[in-house]
Design a protein around this motif. Structure first.
Motif, PDB file in Angstrom:
ATOM      1  N   LEU A  25      54.383 -78.969   6.389  1.00 32.93           N
ATOM      2  CA  LEU A  25      53.344 -77.946   6.489  1.00 32.93           C
ATOM      3  C   LEU A  25      53.553 -76.838   5.474  1.00 32.93           C
ATOM      4  O   LEU A  25      52.590 -76.356   4.860  1.00 32.93           O
ATOM      5  N   ARG A  26      54.811 -76.430   5.266  1.00 36.33           N
ATOM      6  CA  ARG A  26      55.083 -75.349   4.315  1.00 36.33           C
ATOM      7  C   ARG A  26      54.715 -75.764   2.883  1.00 36.33           C
ATOM      8  O   ARG A  26      54.073 -75.010   2.148  1.00 36.33           O
ATOM      9  N   LEU A  27      55.095 -76.967   2.496  1.00 40.68           N
ATOM     10  CA  LEU A  27      54.773 -77.433   1.153  1.00 40.68           C
ATOM     11  C   LEU A  27      53.267 -77.618   0.978  1.00 40.68           C
ATOM     12  O   LEU A  27      52.709 -77.330  -0.085  1.00 40.68           O
ATOM     13  N   ALA A  28      52.611 -78.079   2.039  1.00 41.74           N
ATOM     14  CA  ALA A  28      51.150 -78.238   1.978  1.00 41.74           C
ATOM     15  C   ALA A  28      50.464 -76.882   1.865  1.00 41.74           C
ATOM     16  O   ALA A  28      49.496 -76.726   1.110  1.00 41.74           O
ATOM     17  N   GLU A  29      50.944 -75.895   2.606  1.00 41.96           N
ATOM     18  CA  GLU A  29      50.390 -74.544   2.525  1.00 41.96           C
ATOM     19  C   GLU A  29      50.454 -74.000   1.097  1.00 41.96           C
ATOM     20  O   GLU A  29      49.598 -73.225   0.675  1.00 41.96           O
ATOM     21  N   GLU A  30      51.487 -74.444   0.377  1.00 39.97           N
ATOM     22  CA  GLU A  30      51.675 -73.958  -0.991  1.00 39.97           C
ATOM     23  C   GLU A  30      51.108 -74.920  -2.039  1.00 39.97           C
ATOM     24  O   GLU A  30      51.434 -74.826  -3.219  1.00 39.97           O
ATOM     25  N   GLY A  31      50.270 -75.855  -1.582  1.00 37.69           N
ATOM     26  CA  GLY A  31      49.494 -76.638  -2.528  1.00 37.69           C
ATOM     27  C   GLY A  31      49.855 -78.095  -2.724  1.00 37.69           C
ATOM     28  O   GLY A  31      49.179 -78.806  -3.465  1.00 37.69           O
ATOM     29  N   LYS A 220      64.584 -70.804  13.505  1.00 32.82           N
ATOM     30  CA  LYS A 220      63.271 -71.427  13.634  1.00 32.82           C
ATOM     31  C   LYS A 220      63.097 -72.475  12.531  1.00 32.82           C
ATOM     32  O   LYS A 220      63.615 -72.304  11.425  1.00 32.82           O
ATOM     33  N   VAL A 221      62.350 -73.520  12.835  1.00 30.10           N
ATOM     34  CA  VAL A 221      62.142 -74.574  11.843  1.00 30.10           C
ATOM     35  C   VAL A 221      61.454 -74.025  10.598  1.00 30.10           C
ATOM     36  O   VAL A 221      61.716 -74.465   9.478  1.00 30.10           O
ATOM     37  N   GLU A 222      60.590 -73.030  10.793  1.00 27.96           N
ATOM     38  CA  GLU A 222      59.882 -72.441   9.660  1.00 27.96           C
ATOM     39  C   GLU A 222      60.848 -71.726   8.711  1.00 27.96           C
ATOM     40  O   GLU A 222      60.589 -71.638   7.501  1.00 27.96           O
ATOM     41  N   GLU A 223      61.952 -71.205   9.254  1.00 27.61           N
ATOM     42  CA  GLU A 223      62.937 -70.519   8.422  1.00 27.61           C
ATOM     43  C   GLU A 223      63.703 -71.506   7.546  1.00 27.61           C
ATOM     44  O   GLU A 223      64.084 -71.185   6.415  1.00 27.61           O
ATOM     45  N   VAL A 224      63.923 -72.698   8.067  1.00 22.46           N
ATOM     46  CA  VAL A 224      64.550 -73.747   7.263  1.00 22.46           C
ATOM     47  C   VAL A 224      63.579 -74.228   6.195  1.00 22.46           C
ATOM     48  O   VAL A 224      63.937 -74.396   5.023  1.00 22.46           O
ATOM     49  N   ALA A 225      62.330 -74.420   6.586  1.00 23.57           N
ATOM     50  CA  ALA A 225      61.312 -74.904   5.661  1.00 23.57           C
ATOM     51  C   ALA A 225      61.108 -73.940   4.492  1.00 23.57           C
ATOM     52  O   ALA A 225      60.826 -74.367   3.364  1.00 23.57           O
ATOM     53  N   VAL A 227      63.366 -72.150   2.986  1.00 25.66           N
ATOM     54  CA  VAL A 227      64.438 -72.359   2.009  1.00 25.66           C
ATOM     55  C   VAL A 227      64.214 -73.672   1.261  1.00 25.66           C
ATOM     56  O   VAL A 227      64.447 -73.758   0.056  1.00 25.66           O
ATOM     57  N   VAL A 228      63.755 -74.689   1.973  1.00 26.52           N
ATOM     58  CA  VAL A 228      63.426 -75.962   1.324  1.00 26.52           C
ATOM     59  C   VAL A 228      62.347 -75.737   0.260  1.00 26.52           C
ATOM     60  O   VAL A 228      62.439 -76.248  -0.864  1.00 26.52           O
ATOM     61  N   ALA A 229      61.330 -74.961   0.613  1.00 25.99           N
ATOM     62  CA  ALA A 229      60.244 -74.685  -0.333  1.00 25.99           C
ATOM     63  C   ALA A 229      60.759 -73.957  -1.570  1.00 25.99           C
ATOM     64  O   ALA A 229      60.351 -74.259  -2.702  1.00 25.99           O
ATOM     65  N   PHE A 230      61.649 -73.007  -1.372  1.00 18.32           N
ATOM     66  CA  PHE A 230      62.227 -72.296  -2.512  1.00 18.32           C
ATOM     67  C   PHE A 230      62.954 -73.260  -3.439  1.00 18.32           C
ATOM     68  O   PHE A 230      62.731 -73.273  -4.658  1.00 18.32           O
ATOM     69  N   LEU A 231      63.820 -74.095  -2.875  1.00 15.85           N
ATOM     70  CA  LEU A 231      64.612 -75.016  -3.687  1.00 15.85           C
ATOM     71  C   LEU A 231      63.751 -76.067  -4.379  1.00 15.85           C
ATOM     72  O   LEU A 231      64.090 -76.546  -5.459  1.00 15.85           O
ATOM     73  N   ALA A 232      62.640 -76.419  -3.760  1.00 15.07           N
ATOM     74  CA  ALA A 232      61.747 -77.424  -4.345  1.00 15.07           C
ATOM     75  C   ALA A 232      60.861 -76.836  -5.440  1.00 15.07           C
ATOM     76  O   ALA A 232      60.280 -77.581  -6.233  1.00 15.07           O
ATOM     77  N   SER A 233      60.791 -75.518  -5.498  1.00 14.01           N
ATOM     78  CA  SER A 233      59.882 -74.852  -6.424  1.00 14.01           C
ATOM     79  C   SER A 233      60.550 -74.498  -7.748  1.00 14.01           C
ATOM     80  O   SER A 233      61.781 -74.540  -7.881  1.00 14.01           O
ATOM     81  N   ASP A 234      59.726 -74.092  -8.695  1.00 14.32           N
ATOM     82  CA  ASP A 234      60.240 -73.658  -9.993  1.00 14.32           C
ATOM     83  C   ASP A 234      60.976 -72.323  -9.893  1.00 14.32           C
ATOM     84  O   ASP A 234      61.665 -71.928 -10.837  1.00 14.32           O
ATOM     85  N   ASP A 235      60.833 -71.629  -8.771  1.00 11.71           N
ATOM     86  CA  ASP A 235      61.611 -70.403  -8.563  1.00 11.71           C
ATOM     87  C   ASP A 235      63.105 -70.705  -8.553  1.00 11.71           C
ATOM     88  O   ASP A 235      63.927 -69.823  -8.806  1.00 11.71           O
ATOM     89  N   ALA A 236      63.448 -71.948  -8.234  1.00 12.13           N
ATOM     90  CA  ALA A 236      64.850 -72.374  -8.192  1.00 12.13           C
ATOM     91  C   ALA A 236      65.181 -73.286  -9.372  1.00 12.13           C
ATOM     92  O   ALA A 236      66.061 -74.145  -9.273  1.00 12.13           O
ATOM     93  N   ALA A 237      64.513 -73.077 -10.486  1.00 13.16           N
ATOM     94  CA  ALA A 237      64.665 -73.961 -11.642  1.00 13.16           C
ATOM     95  C   ALA A 237      66.082 -74.010 -12.195  1.00 13.16           C
ATOM     96  O   ALA A 237      66.451 -74.975 -12.870  1.00 13.16           O
ATOM     97  N   TYR A 238      66.894 -72.988 -11.895  1.00 20.87           N
ATOM     98  CA  TYR A 238      68.268 -72.947 -12.405  1.00 20.87           C
ATOM     99  C   TYR A 238      69.280 -73.201 -11.285  1.00 20.87           C
ATOM    100  O   TYR A 238      70.450 -72.871 -11.407  1.00 20.87           O
TER     101      TYR A 238
END
Length: 257
Positions: A25-31, A220-225, A227-238
């Motif tokens: 759901l978090r990844l879908a919310e972000e496109g 909460k599961v949303e709190e884990v999600a 962090v997953v979204a951050f790591l999967a994104s270009d914000d975590a490119a390094y």
């Protein structure tokens, strides 16, 4: 919410419920367009697909047993075919079995290790091959556990699988960087999920658990999600080869004792 995953596709294994569905759901919310996975497509998968489509994204469900390499490879091949591309792999599928070490059977050991480590190994291998063959960058996020660091009596096989996942991630960070694939772990602590329903129902035991968590609450599961979204994104490119703990300070407090 910012669309960090616009034109991206993501496969989340073990995403029928709990942390996996929250990640979807978090990844879908972000496109992102989403490929869901579980042992069996049931009402949980149907509900999640409806939720994702209501967000304006596409969603499909593929049945697969992550403990069997043949099934894993079939899943990865099918996942690429659905949307024509695959950008993100979230290795979330996992399980645990409780038993005194002296009573652990080979069958139980194999089930845990094959699902939590072997399945992740070969899913990641297939994804990396796809990225290399198609000259595409990719991101892998593994769902580890605080028990890649913290002992958990009566769950020896589970701890071994998560400890192995930590080392696998560190090793692959180096090996896959040249082909443009990043890989990291997220390590949840005590999270309110279906896997913890017995703990949540036992007030005495829950109180004891919360005493060891500096933030004094379950996650909460949303709190884990998130962090997953951050790591999967270009914000975590390094960022690659790391484990991010989502545990209310449990692992840090444990190490300080």
């Amino acid at each position: 919410m910012a669309k960090r995953f616009k034109n991206k596709t993501a496969l989340i294994t073990g995403s029928s419920q709990g942390i996996g569905s929250a990640c979807a759901l978090r990844l879908a919310e972000e496109g992102a367009d989403i490929i869901l996975n579980g042992h069996k497509f049931d009402e949980r998968g149907e509900k999640l697909i409806k939720q994702i489509k209501n967000l304006g994204r596409k969603a499909e469900f593929i049945e697969a047993d992550m403990s069997k390499v043949k099934s894993v490879l079939k899943l990865m091949k099918s996942a690429v075919k659905i949307y024509g591309t695959l950008d993100i792999l979230v290795n979330n599928a996992g399980l645990e079995t409780k038993a005194d070490f002296l009573d652990v059977t080979e069958e139980d050991y194999d089930l845990v290790m094959n699902t939590n480590l072997k399945g992740v190994f070969f899913a990641t291998q297939a994804f990396a091959k796809y990225c290399k063959d198609n000259k595409r960058n990719g991101v892998v996020v593994n769902m580890s556990s605080v028990h890649e660091e913290i002992a958990f009596p009566h769950f020896a096989a589970y701890c071994v699988s998560k400890g192995g996942l930590k080392m696998l991630t560190r090793n692959l960070a180096s090996e896959l960087a040249p082909i443009g694939v990043r890989i990291n772990n997220v390590a949840p602590g005590a999270i309110s999920t279906p896997i913890n329903k017995e703990l949540l129902a036992n007030k005495k035991q829950l109180k004891m658990v919360l005493q060891n968590i500096p933030l004094k609450r379950m996650g909460k599961v949303e709190e884990v999600a998130a962090v997953v979204a951050f790591l999967a994104s270009d914000d975590a490119a390094y960022v690659t080869g790391s484990t991010y703990f989502v545990d209310g300070g449990l692992s840090y407090d444990y190490q300080e004792q």
